[in-house]
Design an enzyme around this catalytic site. Structure first.
Site, PDB file in Angstrom:
ATOM      1  CG  HIS A  54      -1.639  -1.138   1.410  1.00 26.34           C
ATOM      2  ND1 HIS A  54      -1.198  -1.798   2.213  1.00 26.34           N
ATOM      3  CD2 HIS A  54      -3.272  -1.777   1.217  1.00 26.34           C
ATOM      4  CE1 HIS A  54      -2.941  -3.448   2.279  1.00 26.34           C
ATOM      5  NE2 HIS A  54      -3.456  -2.537   1.616  1.00 26.34           N
ATOM      6  CG  ASP A  57       1.569  -1.069   3.417  1.00 27.87           C
ATOM      7  OD1 ASP A  57       1.359  -1.159   4.209  1.00 27.87           O
ATOM      8  OD2 ASP A  57       1.432  -1.715   2.572  1.00 27.87           O
ATOM      9  CG  HIS A 220     -11.277 -11.522   2.316  1.00 29.71           C
ATOM     10  ND1 HIS A 220     -10.354 -10.255   1.577  1.00 29.71           N
ATOM     11  CD2 HIS A 220     -11.045 -10.892   3.840  1.00 29.71           C
ATOM     12  CE1 HIS A 220      -9.566  -9.262   2.479  1.00 29.71           C
ATOM     13  NE2 HIS A 220     -10.056  -9.582   3.156  1.00 29.71           N
TER      14      HIS A 220
END
EC number: 5.3.1.5
Length: 388
Positions: A54, A57, A220
């Site tokens: 990201h 990050d 997920h």
């Protein structure tokens, strides 16, 4: 087969995985921060192919331009020293409080505009670093209460954001498709585009649907009680598996982010079998969290375990497919018939064919066993190492 990974295996890790400090809603960090360049070097030593990130990050939120340049420089040095790749990048639209109601679907228009610009800025960096896919996870796109979000309008705004991003990469000549990552809940009570199926349907309505696919994550889909290998099969069938996140999950609960293998081991076996037999060529990307009980030695052991478990399952799946008894059992289960068109000669040949309906004996067909249990036990024997 060796269980020592090499870059040719295309194993990749998010900087946020090994870099997770163990902070959760009930406890503070149990590990210190890791420099991204150090993560690159350590993962390279373990045999990884690349890393993903990201924006936040790699570059702390709010960094000045000079600080940003220094962080990128240090990261590049780690990549250059190790030969590690950056196959994918993404944007953090969930950590800073400004995104408390989402990014692309925030009720606050100013926040939505900021989210699109933040994403565009990181797309430029991702392309500069060689990323071939751009992932979008809308962790804050959703609601906890019914009146707080007009979902139909929110989906309009979601579509608008992705259409803007598609317009941008096209105008810049970037060959960087997007992969939408579904999740049913957490951190929001309910998240928009909660499953693979929702995301695939949404993509069909975008202006440039060819630019968009999915980035499903094991945990997920399993949080929603779904069969992950089945979801991946549908994404492959649709030509939309642009990226994948591998980890472990034990049933319908919070997002555990276990290393790959633990959790539902049988599902992990069938997933690896599918990816390898289908010829999936993308990275095998691990999105997990080393437990907060671990020190840094445990972090690297956890990362190594992800790759080792994949390679073991790959070997077991190949042995399963090559086993002559399995091949005979597949025929007994009529998998070869499933591959035959139901009406190969078309409707006009089907309608007058009396064997298809008038002369068909449903009771006799119902009496035919399908031999699925024998086939499944052979698979379990291979998974558990009971067959050579």
């Amino acid at each position: 087969m060796s269980y020592q990974p090499t870059p040719e295996d295309k194993f990749t890790f998010g900087l946020w995985t090994v870099g997770w400090q163990g902070r959760d809603p009930f406890g503070d960090a149990t590990r210190g921060a890791l420099d991204p360049a150090e993560s690159v070097r350590r993962l390279a030593e373990l045999g990884a192919h690349g890393v993903t990130f990201h924006d936040d990050d790699l570059i702390p939120f709010g960094a000045t331009d000079s600080e940003r340049a220094e962080h990128i420089k240090r990261f590049r040095q780690g990549l250059d020293e190790t030969g590690m790749k950056v196959p994918m990048a993404t944007t953090n639209l969930f950590t800073h409080p400004v995104f408390k109601d989402g990014g692309f679907t925030a009720n606050d228009r100013d926040v939505r505009r900021y989210a699109v610009r933040k994403t565009i800025r990181n797309i430029d960096l991702a392309v500069e670093l060689g990323a071939q896919t751009y992932v979008a996870w809308g962790g804050r796109e959703g609601a906890e209460s019914g009146a707080a979000k007009d979902v139909r309008v929110a989906l309009d705004r979601m579509k608008e954001a992705f259409d803007l991003l598609g317009e941008y990469v096209t105008s810049q000549g970037y060959d960087t498709p997007f992969a939408i990552e579904p999740k049913p809940n957490e951190p929001r009570g309910d998240i928009l585009l909660p499953t693979i199926g929702h995301a695939l349907a949404f993509i069909d309505g975008l202006e440039r649907p060819e630019l968009y696919g999915v980035n499903p994550e094991v945990g997920h889909e399993q949080m929603a009680g779904l069969n992950f290998p089945h979801g991946i099969a549908q994404a492959l069938w649709a030509g939309k598996l642009f990226h994948i996140d591998l980890n472990g999950q034990s049933g319908i609960k919070y997002d555990q982010d276990l290393r790959f293998g633990p959790g539902d081991l049988a599902a992990a076996f069938w997933l690896v079998d599918l990816l390898e037999s289908a010829g999936y060529e993308g990275p095998r990307h691990f999105d997990f969290k080393p437990p907060r009980t671990e020190d840094f030695d445990g972090v690297w052991a956890s990362a190594a375990g992800c790759m080792r478990n994949y390679l073991i399952l790959k070997e077991r799946a190949a042995a399963f497919r090559a086993d002559p008894e399995v091949q005979e059992a597949l025929r007994a289960a009529r998998l070869d018939e499933l591959a035959q068109p139901t009406a190969g000669d078309g409707l006009q040949a089907l309608l007058p064919d009396r064997s298809a309906f008038e002369d068909f004996d449903p009771d006799a067909a119902a009496a035919r066993g399908m031999a699925f249990e024998r086939l499944d036990q052979l698979a379990m024997d291979h998974l558990l190492g009971a067959r050579g």
